[in-house]
Design an enzyme around this catalytic site. Structure first.
Site, PDB file in Angstrom:
ATOM      1  N   ASN A 152      -6.575   5.494   7.539  1.00  0.00           N
ATOM      2  CA  ASN A 152      -6.219   4.076   7.640  1.00  0.00           C
ATOM      3  C   ASN A 152      -6.903   3.287   6.535  1.00  0.00           C
ATOM      4  O   ASN A 152      -8.006   3.633   6.103  1.00  0.00           O
ATOM      5  CB  ASN A 152      -6.665   3.529   9.005  1.00  0.00           C
ATOM      6  CG  ASN A 152      -6.261   2.065   9.213  1.00  0.00           C
ATOM      7  OD1 ASN A 152      -5.118   1.702   8.954  1.00  0.00           O
ATOM      8  ND2 ASN A 152      -7.198   1.241   9.635  1.00  0.00           N
ATOM      9  N   ASP A 199     -10.773   1.032  14.095  1.00  0.00           N
ATOM     10  CA  ASP A 199     -11.556   0.825  12.855  1.00  0.00           C
ATOM     11  C   ASP A 199     -12.941   1.478  12.939  1.00  0.00           C
ATOM     12  O   ASP A 199     -13.858   1.088  12.218  1.00  0.00           O
ATOM     13  CB  ASP A 199     -11.724  -0.674  12.560  1.00  0.00           C
ATOM     14  CG  ASP A 199     -10.389  -1.320  12.199  1.00  0.00           C
ATOM     15  OD1 ASP A 199     -10.237  -2.525  12.429  1.00  0.00           O
ATOM     16  OD2 ASP A 199      -9.501  -0.595  11.708  1.00  0.00           O
ATOM     17  N   ASN A 236       0.846  -1.211   0.000  1.00  0.00           N
ATOM     18  CA  ASN A 236       0.000   0.000   0.000  1.00  0.00           C
ATOM     19  C   ASN A 236       0.875   1.252   0.000  1.00  0.00           C
ATOM     20  O   ASN A 236       0.569   2.246  -0.655  1.00  0.00           O
ATOM     21  CB  ASN A 236      -0.924   0.000   1.218  1.00  0.00           C
ATOM     22  CG  ASN A 236      -2.176  -0.827   0.969  1.00  0.00           C
ATOM     23  OD1 ASN A 236      -3.007  -0.462   0.150  1.00  0.00           O
ATOM     24  ND2 ASN A 236      -2.284  -1.942   1.634  1.00  0.00           N
ATOM     25  N   HIS A 296      -8.345  -0.499   5.677  1.00  0.00           N
ATOM     26  CA  HIS A 296      -8.708  -1.770   6.314  1.00  0.00           C
ATOM     27  C   HIS A 296      -9.246  -2.690   5.229  1.00  0.00           C
ATOM     28  O   HIS A 296     -10.101  -2.270   4.434  1.00  0.00           O
ATOM     29  CB  HIS A 296      -9.737  -1.534   7.427  1.00  0.00           C
ATOM     30  CG  HIS A 296     -10.098  -2.777   8.156  1.00  0.00           C
ATOM     31  ND1 HIS A 296      -9.266  -3.354   9.089  1.00  0.00           N
ATOM     32  CD2 HIS A 296     -11.179  -3.591   8.057  1.00  0.00           C
ATOM     33  CE1 HIS A 296      -9.829  -4.473   9.531  1.00  0.00           C
ATOM     34  NE2 HIS A 296     -10.981  -4.635   8.928  1.00  0.00           N
TER      35      HIS A 296
HETATM   36  C1  GRF Z   1      -3.083  -5.231   3.896  1.00  0.00           C
HETATM   37  O1  GRF Z   1      -3.893  -6.379   3.971  1.00  0.00           O
HETATM   38  C2  GRF Z   1      -3.842  -4.049   4.403  1.00  0.00           C
HETATM   39  O2  GRF Z   1      -5.198  -4.042   4.077  1.00  0.00           O
HETATM   40  C3  GRF Z   1      -3.741  -4.229   5.864  1.00  0.00           C
HETATM   41  O3  GRF Z   1      -2.468  -4.790   6.117  1.00  0.00           O
HETATM   42  C4  GRF Z   1      -1.965  -5.328   4.918  1.00  0.00           C
HETATM   43  C5  GRF Z   1      -0.803  -4.454   4.547  1.00  0.00           C
HETATM   44  O4  GRF Z   1      -0.353  -4.837   3.341  1.00  0.00           O
HETATM   45  N1  GRF Z   1      -3.903  -2.934   6.481  1.00  0.00           N
HETATM   46  P1  GRF Z   1       0.934  -4.044   2.771  1.00  0.00           P
HETATM   47  O5  GRF Z   1       1.969  -4.038   3.887  1.00  0.00           O
HETATM   48  O6  GRF Z   1       0.462  -2.671   2.427  1.00  0.00           O
HETATM   49  O7  GRF Z   1       1.331  -4.860   1.592  1.00  0.00           O
END
Ligand code: GRF
Length: 195
Positions: free
Chosen positions: A97, A140, A13, A99
């Site tokens: 955030n 959340d 992400n 989720h």
């Molecule tokens: C993802 O599943 C995200 O939704 C959650 O933790 C994981 C992080 O993935 N918050 P990355 O580290 O961004 O690949």
């Protein structure tokens, strides 16, 4: 706008945010990447992109560094530590955030990362998705900014479901940050209006 991104894991992400900010499609710059875990690959991603990357465990030091860098927006991108009340109050409605479920489903303490998809897969959901929300003192529970759903009825494992949902995350997180940096997110009575 000066952005800090907090990671704990692989940082895909974070990578989507680095790509979006460095391509100029977001009116913001990631000035600091923080992790509570020294080995988080997300720190490597930041360094490879020429962004300051630091492992910080102490909350006071974290707050000090954010102030030093003039951070205006914090993005939690797979960050597995609970923020202190001091930090959430200091950055009220300025912490975003991501989720990996359609909140209020499969969220709250214990529902993070792959655990979310393990519960959803066992429950046999046909639709899943991701949520981008402002962080509030309730885990959340903050105002929802964006959500996107998809058909996951063909997923044969929680890992496959996670991969499918990640494609949504990599789209809606940068989009939420873009809207924030454009001043288009207005919070009223726990609801977000996109101007
Ligand atoms: C993802 O599943 C995200 O939704 C959650 O933790 C994981 C992080 O993935 N918050 P990355 O580290 O961004 O690949």
């Amino acid at each position: 706008l000066k952005i800090a991104v907090f990671v704990s894991g692989g940082g895909t992400n974070l990578q989507s945010l680095i790509d979006a900010t460095q391509s100029g499609s977001i009116n913001g710059e990631i000035v600091l990447v923080v992790s509570n875990r020294k080995k988080a690959y997300g720190l490597e991603r930041a360094k490879n992109a020429g962004i300051q990357a630091e492992c910080i465990k102490d909350d006071q030091l974290l707050i000090q560094r954010l102030k030093e860098e003039g951070v205006e927006l914090i993005v939690l991108a797979g960050y597995l530590a609970i923020l202190s009340d001091e930090l959430t109050e200091l950055y009220q409605n300025r912490i975003i955030n991501i989720h990996p479920s359609l909140i209020p489903a499969f969220c709250g303490p214990g529902f993070y990362g792959l655990h979310v998809h393990e519960h959803a897969f066992k429950r046999g959901v046909k639709v899943a998705g991701a949520t981008v929300h402002f962080v509030s003192p309730v885990v959340d529970g903050g105002p929802i900014i964006l959500q996107e759903a998809m058909d996951v009825s063909q997923a044969r494992s929680p890992e496959e479901m996670q991969k499918m949902v990640l494609t949504i995350e990599h789209r809606i997180l940068p989009e939420a940050v873009r809207l924030f940096c454009n001043g288009q997110l207005k919070v009223e009575n726990e609801r977000v209006e996109i101007l």
